[in-house]
Design a protein around this motif. Structure first.
Motif, PDB file in Angstrom:
ATOM      1  N   MET A  91      46.465 -42.636  39.519  1.00 36.47           N
ATOM      2  CA  MET A  91      47.248 -42.045  41.093  1.00 36.47           C
ATOM      3  C   MET A  91      46.724 -40.723  40.695  1.00 36.47           C
ATOM      4  N   SER A  92      46.464 -39.350  41.796  1.00 35.57           N
ATOM      5  CA  SER A  92      46.443 -38.355  41.431  1.00 35.57           C
ATOM      6  C   SER A  92      47.250 -38.414  41.995  1.00 35.57           C
ATOM      7  N   GLU A  93      48.044 -36.599  41.658  1.00 34.49           N
ATOM      8  CA  GLU A  93      49.195 -35.817  42.423  1.00 34.49           C
ATOM      9  C   GLU A  93      49.559 -36.150  43.825  1.00 34.49           C
ATOM     10  N   PHE A  94      48.473 -35.631  44.387  1.00 35.62           N
ATOM     11  CA  PHE A  94      48.708 -36.314  45.961  1.00 35.62           C
ATOM     12  C   PHE A  94      49.067 -37.061  46.343  1.00 35.62           C
ATOM     13  N   ASP A  95      48.086 -38.234  45.970  1.00 32.26           N
ATOM     14  CA  ASP A  95      48.054 -39.565  46.450  1.00 32.26           C
ATOM     15  C   ASP A  95      49.474 -39.938  46.629  1.00 32.26           C
ATOM     16  N   ALA A  96      50.156 -40.087  44.871  1.00 27.82           N
ATOM     17  CA  ALA A  96      51.535 -40.474  44.132  1.00 27.82           C
ATOM     18  C   ALA A  96      52.295 -39.198  45.529  1.00 27.82           C
ATOM     19  N   LEU A  97      52.200 -38.534  45.561  1.00 37.37           N
ATOM     20  CA  LEU A  97      53.242 -37.518  47.269  1.00 37.37           C
ATOM     21  C   LEU A  97      52.922 -38.619  48.613  1.00 37.37           C
ATOM     22  N   LEU A  98      51.312 -39.224  48.601  1.00 35.41           N
ATOM     23  CA  LEU A  98      51.345 -39.129  50.217  1.00 35.41           C
ATOM     24  C   LEU A  98      52.165 -40.873  50.692  1.00 35.41           C
TER      25      LEU A  98
END
Length: 464
Positions: free
Chosen positions: A1-8
Motif C-alpha cells: 500500500m502506498s503512503e497516500f493510500d495508507a493516509l486515505l
C-alpha cells in the motif's frame, strides 16, 4: 500500500460518514482552489483533513517534496537546492534572553520555501560554505506557518543540514535564470539577469517604525532594451565590487517582481545575491567638467563627459578636485566606479590635463527631442515663467519642497523642476533669462507630458 493510500484509509477510518469518492472529490476541489502545480494529491489530503478538524497521521519521515509540506509536520527530510542565504541576526526574547536566526530560501523542481535556522544552527560552520545552487539535504526539520500564513521549514536542535553531491533532477541556478524582460507581476523567488544601466546608488533611511535601514538602487536592461528599476533592501556598498564598468551583465538571485506606481520593479533583500562580472583592471578616467556644485555635506558633485560623449557623475568625498573649474579636463583614478558613477577620495590620483574632449555646446539637446527615458540631458533655454516654490505632502505624510519654472528653446517648451535640496538651484533664476542647464533627467509628468528634473549633479549657468 502506498503512503497516500495508507493516509486515505486512516482518514476514512476517522470519518466513516465519508466515502472514498467523497474524499477524492474534496481533494480535487482543494487542488482546483489552490491552483494547478502547487499540490500533490497527498498534500491536498492533509489540507482536507485539517478542514475536517482531524489529524490523519504522523507526518511522513521519508524524503518528500516542498509542495507536500504542511503546517505541523515533524522530522521532515527533503533534498533541495539553495537559492539564497541571509546573514545571521541576533534577537531578544521578551524575557531578555538572546537567540540567533538565519533565513535561507531553498527550492526543488516545483516550489520554493523559506528555511529558518535557530540558535546554534544559525552558527553552523558549514553555512559559510553554502552558495546559491548547492544541493543540500534537510534532515528531521519541522514545519510551521509564519504570520502571513506561509509555510516555513525550521531547523532546530534536533535537525541538521548536509551538502550532497548526488545526482538530482532539481534544476540548477543557471537553468532557472530568466531575462528581466520575462518578469511578470507576482513572480517571487526568481533568478533574473540583465545589463546594468546607469549608476548604482546606496542610501540609508529610517522606516515608519523608526528602524534604520539601507538599500542599493540600480537599473537593469533586458533583451527588449527596456530598463527596470531594482531595489535591494538591507544591502550596502560592501555587497558589491568597487569597480563595475558600464555595460556589465548582472544576475540577481532570489528576488520578486511587484508593481509600484504602475511600473514593474524588482525587489530583493539582504538574502538576495547580486552577481556581476569579474572585477576588471581600473583604468584612469578622463572627463571634461561640465558643472560642479556641493551637496549638503560639503562634498563636491561633478558632472563630466568623456571622448565618447558619455556623461559621468563624480562625487569627491575629500575635495581633492577643489582647484578644478568648469571646462577643465580631469584625469582621475577612482576609488569606486559603478557604471557612470565615480567616487574619488583622499587616496585617489587626480590631475589636470590637456585633451580634446567635447564641450557643453556639443552635448545640448533640443527640448523637442527630450524623451522620458531616464537619460541625462543638457539644454539651453529662456525662462518663460519665474521659479515658484511650494510645499508638497507625500503619501507618507512627509512635506517636501518643490521649485518649478517654465522654459523654452526654439523647438518646444517644458517644465524644469527641483525637489528638496535641488530646489535651490532654481531660486536665483528670473523670467527672461537665458540659461544653460546641465545634467537633468526627463520623466513623465502630469497628463503624460515630459518634464525635466535637476539632480545633485546638475548645474544652471546664466548666459550673458
Amino acid at each position: 500500500m502506498s503512503e497516500f493510500d495508507a493516509l486515505l484509509s486512516k482518514l476514512l477510518e476517522l470519518k466513516p460518514d465519508l466515502s472514498k469518492t467523497d474524499v477524492e472529490g474534496l481533494i480535487a476541489q482543494k487542488k482546483e482552489k489552490i491552483g494547478a502545480g502547487y499540490l500533490t494529491d497527498q498534500g491536498a489530503l492533509f489540507l482536507v483533513a485539517s478542514d475536517l478538524g482531524i489529524t490523519i497521521s504522523e507526518p511522513p519521515k521519508g524524503e518528500i517534496n516542498i509542495r507536500d509540506l504542511h503546517a505541523g509536520a515533524k522530522e521532515v527530510t527533503l533534498q533541495t537546492r539553495v537559492l539564497n542565504v541571509s546573514p545571521k541576526k541576533q534577537f531578544s526574547r521578551k524575557d531578555g534572553s538572546q537567540f540567533y536566526l538565519r533565513n535561507m530560501t531553498v527550492y526543488d523542481k516545483d516550489s520554493a520555501v523559506t528555511v529558518k535556522l535557530w540558535d546554534e544552527k544559525a552558527n553552523l560552520p558549514e553555512m559559510a560554505n553554502i552558495s546559491p545552487g548547492d544541493l543540500i539535504k534537510i534532515i528531521k526539520a519541522y514545519v510551521k506557518s509564519d504570520l502571513n500564513g506561509q509555510l516555513t521549514i525550521n531547523i532546530g536542535s534536533g535537525s541538521n543540514i548536509e551538502r550532497t553531491e548526488t545526482e538530482s533532477t532539481i534544476p540548477s541556478i543557471d537553468s532557472i535564470t530568466k531575462d528581466i524582460s520575462e518578469l511578470k507581476e507576482g513572480d517571487n523567488n526568481v533568478v533574473v539577469s540583465g545589463m546594468l544601466d546607469g549608476p548604482i546608488t546606496f542610501s540609508e533611511f529610517t522606516n515608519f517604525k523608526g528602524v534604520p535601514g539601507t538599500a542599493l538602487r540600480l537599473r537593469l536592461k533586458g533583451k527588449n532594451e527596456h530598463s527596470m528599476r531594482v531595489v535591494l533592501w538591507g544591502k550596502s556598498n560592501s555587497d558589491i565590487p568597487k569597480v563595475i564598468p558600464a555595460g556589465t551583465r548582472a544576475r540577481l538571485i532570489g528576488v520578486k517582481a511587484k508593481t509600484n506606481q504602475q511600473e514593474l520593479e524588482i525587489h530583493g533583500n539582504e538574502s538576495t545575491t547580486l552577481e556581476v562580472q569579474a572585477e576588471k583592471q581600473v583604468e584612469p578616467i578622463v572627463i571634461r567638467i561640465l558643472s560642479a556644485t556641493k551637496n549638503e555635506n560639503g562634498q563636491r558633485m561633478i558632472l563630466g563627459v568623456d571622448k565618447q560623449k558619455q556623461l559621468y557623475n563624480v562625487i569627491d568625498t575629500a575635495n581633492v578636485t577643489e582647484s578644478f573649474a568648469q571646462d577643465d579636463v580631469l584625469e582621475c583614478m577612482p576609488s569606486k566606479l559603478y557604471g557612470n558613477s565615480i567616487t574619488v577620495d583622499a587616496e585617489s590620483f587626480v590631475r589636470k590635463i590637456q585633451e580634446d574632449i567635447p564641450g557643453i555646446s556639443e552635448l545640448r539637446t533640443k527640448i523637442v527631442d527630450v524623451k522620458p527615458d531616464n537619460n541625462t540631458y543638457c539644454i539651453e533655454a529662456i525662462i518663460l515663467k519665474a521659479p515658484e516654490r511650494r510645499n508638497v505632502q507625500t503619501k507618507t505624510g512627509e512635506t517636501i519642497t518643490l521649485s518649478e519654472m517654465y522654459v523654452e528653446d526654439d523647438t518646444a517648451q517644458i517644465w524644469l523642476k527641483g525637489w528638496r535640496n535641488q530646489a535651490r538651484l532654481l531660486d536665483e533664476c528670473s523670467i527672461g533669462e537665458i540659461i544653460s542647464v546641465t545634467g537633468v533627467t526627463a520623466k513623465p509628468g502630469l497628463e503624460g507630458r515630459t518634464e525635466l528634473f535637476v539632480t545633485p549633479y546638475s548645474g544652471i549657468k546664466k548666459k550673458n
